[in-house]
Scaffold this active site. Structure first.
Site, PDB file in Angstrom:
ATOM      1  CG  ASP A  67       1.802  35.609 -17.490  1.00  0.00           C
ATOM      2  OD1 ASP A  67       1.819  34.374 -17.555  1.00  0.00           O
ATOM      3  OD2 ASP A  67       1.497  36.244 -16.456  1.00  0.00           O
ATOM      4  CG  ASP A  77       1.852  32.292 -11.027  1.00  0.00           C
ATOM      5  OD1 ASP A  77       2.507  32.028 -12.042  1.00  0.00           O
ATOM      6  OD2 ASP A  77       1.218  33.351 -10.883  1.00  0.00           O
TER       7      ASP A  77
END
Lengths: 384, 384, 384, 384
Positions: free
Chosen positions: A120, A180
């Site tokens: 991430d 996202d």
């Protein structure tokens, strides 16, 4: 292809969450469809690294038997094990990140038997903003993973900042292209503010599914075997979309060659959900050896949305095309083979083709019903 | 001016492809029109560099006699030889690139007798995103080429990222300004998503011909003798446009002083194609010693496209102007000399001029028919 | 304030050009209005620097007596002497630039008696693209100038790239905010393609006068005594605009506190031109000790252009405001003091003011005719 | 929460200004509402640092007893003391800045008993333009403050350049997201030219209050406990807005979790102003332990402005929502709980809720009158 804890469970994970899902994946034959990676996303970590060695440590409450034991059980079931970290000081969930700890983290993941790393982008201390600085940050983990000697699929979750499609190809297997996904068909949300990912300065999250498709449209050219645009994990089965919308979701992810990572609670799955994620015709297209994402051949605005035609080439001289309707009402459209086969040229544009509808089943129950032959055009197709 | 393998043959090249084209170029007198560089584009390479020396190696199957032998034959025909590589880890076709190998590659190209290098931009490991990093990457090869002592024309294929028109002038002879051309007049394609190249973050490819003209409009100011905007190779003769469209293509490339590099299969060329690429009036404008690209004096939207006036100055007090119509229908327009001679000022704007139509031939068969005299304006010109 | 060779003479300069202009400036009393810097722009250089020392050398044909002799003569006339170079490998005119030669160049200019340096931006080898790299390049010359011990006004001609208004304040006296001016009121030209200078990637040239005003609107906040936005040299008297347009040009340059550098042929000046550039009321505003550029209080679109109100504060509780009409027709507009005195607040907005029209002359012949008193608003003002 | 000298007094500050305000804050019980930081903004500095040590020195005229004495008095009153500097060569007011002096400045501030630092962005010598360079500049002071051992709240006033919400979280307690606020509801001003702060190249100042709300909309996702978006200091009570507009201002700052720093002259405060800034219901929301800024759920254009719905979650399963109307006229709108509880999902969307109006008082005089119960929607709400 696989399953990931985040979309459904977020931070509420444990050995049990993961093993239950894994057992269901096996029991329901999802492995036979190709779903094999079971990925433990954020929040598996203890509050701190090992004081003495600096090595990552798992939360002993959530994972009383340790990560290695979990990984071993997954491997014993014929599954692969994925883990998560962030190329930053912290993970997005506030756990310790891997920035500056790439070597020891990669070594530890390998020792735990990890087969996959989702990596991430949170809390990167200003290490973003132009391609080289992002490249080097993600390359550090790539080199560390390779140095372990264990094959570990490297999945960059870098949100499409600084044009990863240009530079991630030589260091990673896939890269996220946007913020996202949100379990919603097309609602605009201020938390996903950019209209394009080509130079977006706030990837954000809460990106509706069809907006991500729009973001992906110019990027298919950069993907290919072993280097994929990742449109984010699937929301199929999480409840925020209708059956038709999830069908669209699964179809587009498949033909755009996005990794297919389930994000629902597989232990509690409706038959409808199961039928979508086990459409082996679309899975075959997703896994087609050409590795060539479909291209958007045109897009026109209609009331409340847009209508677009996508076309992609597969092995053995077969092709896939899709009509995408993001408006709230049915649309009727003529499909010209000059558009479908624009890249292939005149000989193809005048050819005759057998058409299959990949969301209908043949008499034998297999996905992909033959719906006729066509030459040159398909007049008046209705898209619901 | 010359010919390049890519637009027609892509990766399917060999010694034979190149020699056949070269022989035809000579046989059809294209050399007399100025076409002299024969350029071997991507995919000439062996799977790997020489293990011991790191030197580039050609594919022994495609080039059984080696590159030097090919180059010698081209030189013997009076042609010049061009080669290709990329300022990255790999070339766009996936062969080894020259990033980090600039010196040995330049030395090898020189030893092979190369007269020209097309230097691409794929797989550059994040070495782009701001002018200095791109400048240095391309300067490295520039210095390496100069160090060989052999004159090698340096053609940057860097897709217009990071404003090369500002910094390539001191290191290269030409620089591409956009993503790759597509053999099509004006269709929008998602793979060429930017509306301007001034700060485009995805140059892409499949850029329609007239879109590249639009990209070029503000950039003529940066070009001049020895430093050219490259609008990409010609598609004339490849079949995706009509005769009139190819005439427009060749006209605009000529007056914008883009390198004229043929991209068709010269061994199988229609008479119509030959007549376009041998318009010596336009070639003369392209090669005019002033080296001053035409400027777009105005642009107006019309149904389905736009209409624009371009004007450029040549040696000996002559001028060229062109009307470009990208719409699907004929347009009628008044041309004012205040626009054509906007840069030259009032004295020119009221002058009287002899006009030549450079796509008609005089009685002697030469391009450039005298079509009259005019002062101040040309009312009601029709542009097809 | 001063005069510069470029706008009228471009590269065609010599000792004679400059001395003739200087003599006229003195003879016509322009010095009394404040015009004191006589600036020799590009093309004064010999083909190369001094081989042995690397010092800059002037073209011996154009300047047979050397630059020092020219400078001495200007000083003897009570004028100041300005010189030109570029923070690049070459100047824009292709002469040697000062990049890497800052110290020796500054020392030489000082030894020649230079009082002013215009420092251009061409051929900077990729040393631009973000603030720090531009800052350092221009700081190098700033430090070199300061090190000479001679006061030399430092005028950055960096075209507004990388937001110089943020970082040039501590190293320079003024900075250009845009590409070069064109002697034209408002025509769009592709060579000046940006609609704003806040992040323009091609400053270009051929920027029409009123477009530069538009560029300047948000930037007044960054200027102040000793640190000025430079809107480029004046075109008054060069023939490309009408009297009214030049009046607008001079007015706006004055109230925006741009340096007033004449760019016409002063040896051949119409009375009308002289009357504009010697409007001492506007010159006084330009030189006002507050140093506070006027702000655009509103802007509205009208047919073919726009209408805007500008307001600025001066010393001694006086204020200037201007209405700018860029459309081709007269406009009638109400002026509210709530707008004129928006920054000053309610007490000012309801005040009573004596109004002067600065383009009319009083009985004594001085610019600035009293045109009445007003409170709160001016209804129905016509702007031609 | 606290009070700052700038919005009302700008550079006209002294020990007396600050102590008078502090005494009033205590006397009027503002401390009980949470206002505890008294912040001395720009212009407290002497003309130069201490010659010998380089330490910062306060203006001896304005602060005859020194800063430590002032700080002691504030502490004695139960208040905390804030100080100001800039991460540049100079402060915005032209005093000495802290760039390169971080350690000695932090040490001195700590020795003076400072509890808070507002750290500005002026005159940074090109040290901005991409995240890393801004991060490092602000990190230098963060490290210096931490090294003092004294807890000092670190408030970055960096105007939102280079996306501080991505990188300031690990080094600062809050970061400004835009240029300076203007005491005005919604007027566009050229000095605040950007339409979004995601990649604004001129943050400027004179940003109207409701424009800052618009800037903040996508950024709430980046804030949380200890890391806040700072929408700039309050203008409530400064006279440029109506009562309703100031109510909107205070409401939105509260629910967006911006620091609440008073900017008016507290020694001369209207009862209306006092009633706004002491709305303890909204203050409680601002200080809610969740630390979760409200999100804009939708925004629609209406005549002369827009209408938007904001929703946020609080501790103990309570929620806040607000309708914002920036148009000049009343608007009637239906509120759907599917929008209010979009993030919470279907169970919440069909729930029944007790509603409180936080700008009405209950019988006991406390803010937050119960206005009924609602399920699913609120039809036809009027927003003034």
């Amino acid at each position: 292809m696989g399953w990931n804890t985040w979309n459904h469970f977020a931070c509420n994970i444990s050995e049990d969450t993961i093993l239950s899902a894994a057992k269901t994946i096996v029991a329901q034959n999802l492995t036979q469809y190709g779903y094999e990676y079971v990925i433990m996303d954020d929040c598996w970590q203890a509050p701190a690294r090992d004081n003495a060695t600096g090595a990552p440590v798992a939360d002993p409450t959530k994972f009383p038997n340790g990560v290695k034991a979990l990984s071993d059980q997954l491997h014993a079931m014929g599954l692969k094990f994925g883990i998560y970290s962030s190329a930053g000081e912290n993970t997005c969930g506030g756990r310790f990140g891997s920035l500056g700890y790439e070597t020891i983290d990669a070594q530890t993941y390998a020792s735990w038997g990890a087969d996959y790393l989702k990596y991430d982008n949170c809390y990167n201390d200003g290490r973003s903003g132009y391609p080289l600085i992002s490249f080097q940050r993600y390359q550090n983990m790539s080199l560390a993973l390779n140095a372990t000697g264990r094959p570990i699929l490297y999945s960059m979750c870098q949100w499409g900042e600084d044009q990863p499609w240009n530079w991630a190809t030589t260091i990673a297997n896939s890269w996220r292209i946007s913020g996202d996904i949100m379990d919603n068909f097309g609602r605009y949300d201020d938390r996903c503010p950019c209209t394009s990912m080509l130079d977006c300065k706030l990837s954000g999250y809460h990106c509706a599914m069809s907006r991500i498709i729009d973001f992906a449209a110019p990027l298919g050219q950069k993907a290919g075997p072993g280097r994929w645009n990742d449109l984010d994990m699937l929301e199929v089965g999480n409840g925020g979309m209708t059956y038709d919308e999830y069908v669209t979701h699964f179809t587009m992810w498949s033909i755009l060659k996005s990794p297919l990572i389930l994000g629902n609670d597989v232990t509690n799955m409706a038959a409808e959900t199961y039928s979508i994620i086990t459409n082996d015709a679309l899975i075959a297209i997703n896994q087609d050896a050409n590795g060539s994402p479909a291209t958007r051949m045109w897009k026109v605005l209609v009331d409340g949305g847009d209508l677009s035609l996508w076309s992609g080439s597969l092995v053995n001289n077969t092709y896939v095309f899709a009509l995408l309707n993001t408006s709230p009402s049915n649309q009727t459209v003529d499909i010209e083979f000059t558009d479908v086969f624009f890249d292939e040229g005149p000989a193809y544009q005048t050819g005759t083709y057998t058409l299959y509808d990949l969301w209908q089943k043949s008499a034998s129950g297999a996905w992909g019903l033959t719906v006729g032959e066509a030459t040159g055009s398909l007049p008046g197709v209705v898209v619901g």
